[in-house]
Structure formats: structure tokens, C-alpha cells
Design an enzyme around this catalytic site. Structure first.
Site, short mmCIF file in Angstrom:
data_model
loop_
_atom_site.label_atom_id
_atom_site.label_comp_id
_atom_site.label_asym_id
_atom_site.label_seq_id
_atom_site.Cartn_x
_atom_site.Cartn_y
_atom_site.Cartn_z
N GLN A 143 4.08 7.31 2.17
CA GLN A 143 3.40 6.55 3.22
C GLN A 143 3.21 5.14 2.68
O GLN A 143 2.67 4.94 1.58
CB GLN A 143 2.05 7.20 3.55
CG GLN A 143 2.21 8.52 4.29
CD GLN A 143 2.66 8.31 5.74
OE1 GLN A 143 1.87 7.97 6.59
NE2 GLN A 143 3.94 8.50 5.99
N TRP A 179 0.82 -1.24 0.00
CA TRP A 179 0.00 0.00 0.00
C TRP A 179 0.84 1.27 0.00
O TRP A 179 1.84 1.35 0.73
CB TRP A 179 -0.87 -0.02 1.26
CG TRP A 179 -1.50 1.30 1.61
CD1 TRP A 179 -0.92 2.32 2.31
CD2 TRP A 179 -2.82 1.74 1.29
NE1 TRP A 179 -1.80 3.36 2.45
CE2 TRP A 179 -2.97 3.04 1.84
CE3 TRP A 179 -3.90 1.16 0.60
CZ2 TRP A 179 -4.15 3.77 1.72
CZ3 TRP A 179 -5.07 1.90 0.49
CH2 TRP A 179 -5.20 3.18 1.04
N ARG A 219 0.22 17.04 12.82
CA ARG A 219 1.00 16.15 11.92
C ARG A 219 1.38 16.82 10.59
O ARG A 219 0.95 17.91 10.28
CB ARG A 219 0.20 14.89 11.63
CG ARG A 219 -1.15 15.10 10.98
CD ARG A 219 -1.85 13.74 10.79
NE ARG A 219 -3.20 13.87 10.28
CZ ARG A 219 -4.28 14.01 11.05
NH1 ARG A 219 -4.15 14.06 12.36
NH2 ARG A 219 -5.47 14.13 10.51
N ASP A 229 0.20 9.14 0.91
CA ASP A 229 0.82 10.45 0.65
C ASP A 229 2.28 10.44 0.17
O ASP A 229 3.11 9.72 0.73
CB ASP A 229 0.87 11.29 1.92
CG ASP A 229 -0.40 11.29 2.71
OD1 ASP A 229 -1.40 10.74 2.24
OD2 ASP A 229 -0.39 11.86 3.81
N PHE A 275 4.19 8.86 10.22
CA PHE A 275 3.25 9.53 9.33
C PHE A 275 3.99 10.55 8.45
O PHE A 275 5.21 10.69 8.52
CB PHE A 275 2.15 10.22 10.15
CG PHE A 275 1.00 9.30 10.51
CD1 PHE A 275 1.13 7.93 10.49
CD2 PHE A 275 -0.24 9.84 10.89
CE1 PHE A 275 0.06 7.09 10.82
CE2 PHE A 275 -1.32 9.01 11.22
CZ PHE A 275 -1.16 7.64 11.19
N SER A 276 3.21 11.29 7.68
CA SER A 276 3.78 12.13 6.62
C SER A 276 4.74 13.20 7.12
O SER A 276 4.64 13.66 8.27
CB SER A 276 2.65 12.81 5.84
OG SER A 276 2.05 11.86 5.01
N GLU A 325 -5.00 18.56 6.46
CA GLU A 325 -3.83 17.70 6.49
C GLU A 325 -2.80 18.18 5.45
O GLU A 325 -3.12 18.92 4.53
CB GLU A 325 -4.23 16.25 6.16
CG GLU A 325 -5.25 15.68 7.14
CD GLU A 325 -5.49 14.18 6.93
OE1 GLU A 325 -5.38 13.44 7.89
OE2 GLU A 325 -5.79 13.77 5.79
N TRP A 365 -9.17 9.01 -0.08
CA TRP A 365 -9.54 8.07 0.99
C TRP A 365 -10.91 7.46 0.75
O TRP A 365 -11.14 6.29 1.06
CB TRP A 365 -9.50 8.77 2.36
CG TRP A 365 -8.09 9.00 2.80
CD1 TRP A 365 -7.44 10.20 2.89
CD2 TRP A 365 -7.13 8.00 3.17
NE1 TRP A 365 -6.14 10.00 3.30
CE2 TRP A 365 -5.93 8.67 3.49
CE3 TRP A 365 -7.16 6.61 3.27
CZ2 TRP A 365 -4.78 7.99 3.89
CZ3 TRP A 365 -6.02 5.93 3.67
CH2 TRP A 365 -4.84 6.63 3.98
C1 FRU Z 1 -3.19 12.10 4.75
C2 FRU Z 1 -2.82 11.42 6.05
C3 FRU Z 1 -1.85 12.29 6.83
C4 FRU Z 1 -1.13 11.28 7.67
C5 FRU Z 1 -1.05 10.09 6.75
C6 FRU Z 1 -1.11 8.76 7.44
O1 FRU Z 1 -3.58 11.25 3.73
O2 FRU Z 1 -3.99 11.14 6.78
O3 FRU Z 1 -2.45 13.31 7.56
O4 FRU Z 1 0.14 11.75 8.04
O5 FRU Z 1 -2.12 10.20 5.84
O6 FRU Z 1 -0.82 7.72 6.56
#
Ligand code: FRU
Length: 495
Positions: free
Chosen positions: A55, A36, A167, A39, A98-99, A223, A306
């Protein structure tokens, strides 16, 4: 020292990605090495190459404990995978890296700033996140997390900001030699805001200001911010969750938003002048930009959403692609996007027709394919009696097609991928209001096996969608209700 968790991930991705045939991937869009991808992260130019991290959950084609995948490229179109860069292997990031983003340090090493996630279970079966900002330093392949991590945590938040939604740091070096980081946060009003932090050495950080506030106007939590200067303006890009549509804007639920304005150096606040969606199609989220050595601002987004990415085909060994790299500019206060010019080096087998006049169904000798760059200039065949509808279908055979249709009386362009091979009842259509006078419209379609990106009126708007269509469906055809005159230039994208 590489942790056991990262070594495992690297071993697994190496073995597992060998099972994926090259023809089962997009030709020039970056896709998950295995498992998978979401981002784009750490999009940067370092040691003479572009680096893209992402990600990544290597073990499944579903989101899971986040790692950072890694790839490099010379032209942003041909990618080579490198071993995964980060794994969730420390107390402060045990539930996910995370990102985040990347910057070069004065000593030539590369610094990554990312969000460490700790997920605390609750009595009712739910959980609450604690999100902090962490650093790792490396040489372009191996990265060491710093002992001082996390470098920003709840103590560094302004009053009312949530420690669960903090984040996606985007870091850059200012003209004043100071490092800055723009970080997404959820304030007490439950929507989103972007916080600004600064640092002299990129290691010790301090809170500066609330750079921008949503105040529940564009969705809820924002985000993945990016903030940069472009053509004399300041641009703030964010990806809002839970958006409500406004007219023809913001139809994606989890959407994307571009704010254009000015920056006040005194108050360290962004002053908005204009807002727009970045992509008007179905699959685009969480974009990040890089400044190329020759001064172009280039953006790549996650070519998914998403809301449409969870129930996908179980038959694939990889899931998730990045969009085309797009060169950005600001014209008349709006964001424009152009496919990166390096794609022109991949063009071959030119087929061109000038002023083709037609009504009803039509196809043209030499116009087909699934890796295609095609420009269409559409005009009314009879100016007194403008056609009612124009349509182009692609990735087409008896079973499948994806279509674009344009109705000049409404100035609406619609994408429809209902027959693109998806076996799920997802959103398959999106409409976009375009600028068109008297039936004139310019389209540039870039097809790459599993996607289409439509650049409208020289990049004034873009519509992006992923496709799941059998490769045998490579037909392209046209339709007009009324008389249409069309110029067409089509290339195969090869190499
Ligand atoms: C955006 C997000 C970010 C987070 C990441 C987690 O798509 O939700 O905010 O860091 O994906 O995978």
C-alpha cells in the site's frame, strides 16, 4: 496500456527516491521507495524471485489515494524496487487500490486481486466507501486491469454484510485445483467476519461461506486475512480494528490475531481452537505470508501500527517499513516465529561471551552497533536468590536509548523506547507476559537502524518496535538488580 496516473507515479517515485540516501534507510528491511507505505500486498514467489507489493502513497509521507508499490528480492532481505504496479485510475478504484494478494495463472502470468475503492461524499461532509474486488494480470512488472472488473461486489455478499467494508482478498490455489479467496467483511453485528469465495479459472468468482466470525470478541472489523495450513493445523491470521486489551494480550488498538484450528471441508468453515497475538510489541499490523519453494511459510507484516504512525517526523522522505520475514511453525498449539534463516548469511564479526556474571551496570568489549543480531541466554547468578531485574539498553549514547527489562518475579518483559528520538507523545512502552522459570530467559534481538525485533524463548513470542534514534547512538549495555549469569553471542549484520 499504462494510464497517465500510473505513468506520473512512476516518474515521480523514480526522481524522488534518488534523493534518499541509502544510509537513511533500514539495511535489510523493505521501506517505502518514497512517501508512504502500509500493508504488504501480493507477497508471492514468481519467476524465480520474491515479489512484495505494498500500500503506497508516493507523493507524501501520509496515507492518501492508494497505489501499489513493488519490490523484488532473492532472499527477502535485499530488495530492489520496481516501478509502481497499480494506480487508482479506473471508475471502480478511483479512490484507491486497497490491499490484496497474488497467484500464478496456468499460463505463467501473475494475477493480482485487490480491493477497488470508490468514496462517495455525503451531505454532512463525511463519505461512504463502496469496496469491490478487482483483478489485474501481468508479467511481474506491468499489470493490466481486467475489463470484467469488479469481479465481486455487493451482489456477492451474504445477507447483512456491508458494501463499505469488503476488502483485502487473500487468494490461493487449493489442492483440489480450485482458486479460493478469503475476504474481510463487516456483518450486521458491526464486528468482523471472513468470507470465502471460489473460482475455477480465477476470473469468475462465487460466494461459498462465512469462513470465520468475530462476533465482537476480538475487536470490531477484521482486516487483511490470511489462511493456510501449517504443521497439520489451519491458521487464520487477521488484523482486528478497535481491540480491547485482554490481560497481556491485544494491547495495540489496531491489533493482530492468530487463530489456530481445523477446517471443515463440508461446511467450508474454520473451527477455532486457540487464539493469540502475533506480535506483542508496538509496531506490527496486516501481515501476509508466502510459501517458499522449499516449503517454508514466511510472514511479513507492516512494521507500524495505525495508532502510532500518523504523527511522525516531518523530516523524513519515506515512512513505513516491513518487518523481518519470519518463518512460522505451530508447536504445542501455538504460533512460533523465527527470523528467516537467510539472515545468518549476513552475520559477521562474531563476539561471544560465556557465563558472564554481573550485578549493576555493565558493557562488553565489541558489543555495540545498529545492525545487529544478538542472542542472550539469561540465568540467575544465585538460584536461591533470583535477581529482581535484568535490562539491556541499545541504540544508546548520552542522549538516547531503547530498553528491554525483565522482571522474573512477574515474568514480564517490557520494551521502552521513550528515549528513542521520537518527538511525539505516542505509546512508547509495551509489556509482555513471558514463559520463564526461576529467572531463565532467552532473547534474540535483531536491530536494523530504525527498528528492533525481539524473539523470546526461541520464537514463542515476538515484540517489535520502530525507532527514530540518531545513528550515532550505537551503544549496548546491560544492567542487573541482583546476580545474573549471561551467555551472549553477537554479530554485525552486513552486506
Ligand atoms: C489495513 C488497511 C486495509 C486496507 C488498507 C488501505 O491496514 O486498512 O484494510 O485495504 O489498509 O490502505
Amino acid at each position: 496500456m499504462t494510464s497517465q496516473t500510473l505513468r506520473e507515479a512512476r516518474r515521480y517515485e523514480e526522481a524522488s527516491s534518488k534523493m534518499i540516501k541509502i544510509e537513511d534507510r533500514p539495511g535489510f528491511h523493505l521501506s517505502a521507495r518514497t512517501g508512504w507505505m502500509n500493508d504488504p500486498n501480493g507477497f508471492s514467489y514468481y519467476k524465480g524471485q520474491y515479489h512484495m507489493f505494498y500500500q503506497y502513497h508516493p507523493y507524501k509521507t501520509q496515507w492518501g489515494p492508494m497505489h501499489w508499490g513493488h519490490a523484488v528480492s532473492n532472499d527477502l532481505l535485499h530488495w530492489e524496487f520496481l516501478p509502481a504496479a497499480l494506480a487508482p485510475d479506473e471508475i471502480y478504484d478511483r479512490d484507491g487500490c486497497f490491499s490484496g494478494s497474488a497467484v500464478v495463472l496456468p499460463d505463467g502470468r501473475q494475477l493480482l486481486m485487490y480491493t477497488g475503492v470508490v468514496r462517495n461524499p455525503e451531505w454532512n461532509g463525511g463519505y461512504t466507501d463502496v469496496q469491490t474486488q478487482c483483478l489485474a494480470i501481468g508479467d511481474g512488472e506491468d499489470y493490466e486491469k481486467l475489463d470484467i472488473n469488479p469481479v465481486l461486489d455487493e451482489k456477492d455478499l451474504p445477507e447483512g454484510a456491508s458494501r463499505s467494508d469488503f476488502r483485502d482478498p487473500k487468494i490461493w490455489k487449493g489442492k483440489d485445483g480450485i482458486y479460493y479467496s478469503a475476504i474481510a467483511s463487516r456483518p450486521a453485528d458491526g464486528s468482523g467476519q471472513i468470507l470465502l469465495y471460489s473460482s475455477k479459472d480465477a476470473l469468475t468468482w462465487k460466494y461459498e461461506s462465512v469462513l470465520a466470525e468475530n462476533k465482537n470478541r476480538f475487536g470490531k472489523m477484521w482486516e487483511c486475512p490470511d489462511f493456510f495450513e501449517l504443521d497439520g493445523k489451519m491458521v487464520l491470521i487477521v488484523s482486528p480494528q478497535d481491540m480491547l486489551p485482554q490481560g497481556f494480550e491485544y494491547h495495540n488498538g489496531n491489533g493482530n490475531l492468530c487463530l489456530i484450528g481445523e477446517y471443515n471441508e463440508e461446511t467450508k468453515k474454520f473451527m477455532e481452537e486457540h487464539d493469540q497475538a502475533i506480535d506483542y510489541g508496538i509496531d506490527f499490523y496486516a501481515p501476509q505470508t508466502v510459501l517458499t519453494p522449499d516449503g517454508r511459510r514466511v510472514m511479513i507484516g507492516w512494521m507500524q501500527n495505525w495508532d502510532t504512525s500518523q504523527p511522525h517526523s516531518p523530516y523524513q522522505q519515506w515512512f513505513g517499513q516491513m518487518s523481518l520475514p519470519r518463518e512460522l511453525s505451530v508447536k504445542n498449539g501455538r504460533l512460533y516465529q523465527h527470523p528467516i534463516r537467510e539472515i545468518e548469511d549476513m552475520r559477521s564479526n562474531k563476539v561471544a561471551y560465556d557465563a558472564v556474571s554481573f550485578e549493576g551496570m555493565m558493557s562488553l568489549e565489541g558489543v555495540k552497533g545498529r545492525k545487529v543480531d544478538m542472542e542472550l541466554v539469561i540465568r540467575p547468578g544465585d538460584e536461591q536468590n533470583v535477581f529482581k531485574k535484568f535490562a539491556v539498553r541499545f541504540a544508546q549514547n548520552d542522549e538516547y536509548y531503547t530498553g528491554l527489562s525483565f522482571r522474573p518475579y512477574e515474568s514480564v518483559l517490557k520494551i521502552d523506547r521513550k528515549f528513542s528520538g521520537s518527538r511525539r507523545a505516542l505509546i512508547h512502552q509495551r509489556r509482555c507476559k513471558v514463559n520463564s522459570e526461576n529467572g531463565n530467559l532467552k532473547l534474540r534481538l535483531i536491530l536494523d537502524q530504525f527498528s528492533v525485533e525481539v524473539f523470546i524463548n526461541d520464537g514463542e513470542q515476538v515484540m517489535t518496535a520502530t525507532l527514530y534514534t540518531d545513528m550515532a547512538a550505537d551503544g549496548i549495555s546491560f544492567f542487573a538488580d541482583g546476580k545474573v549469569d549471561m551467555d551472549i553471542v553477537k554479530y554485525d549484520l552486513i552486506g
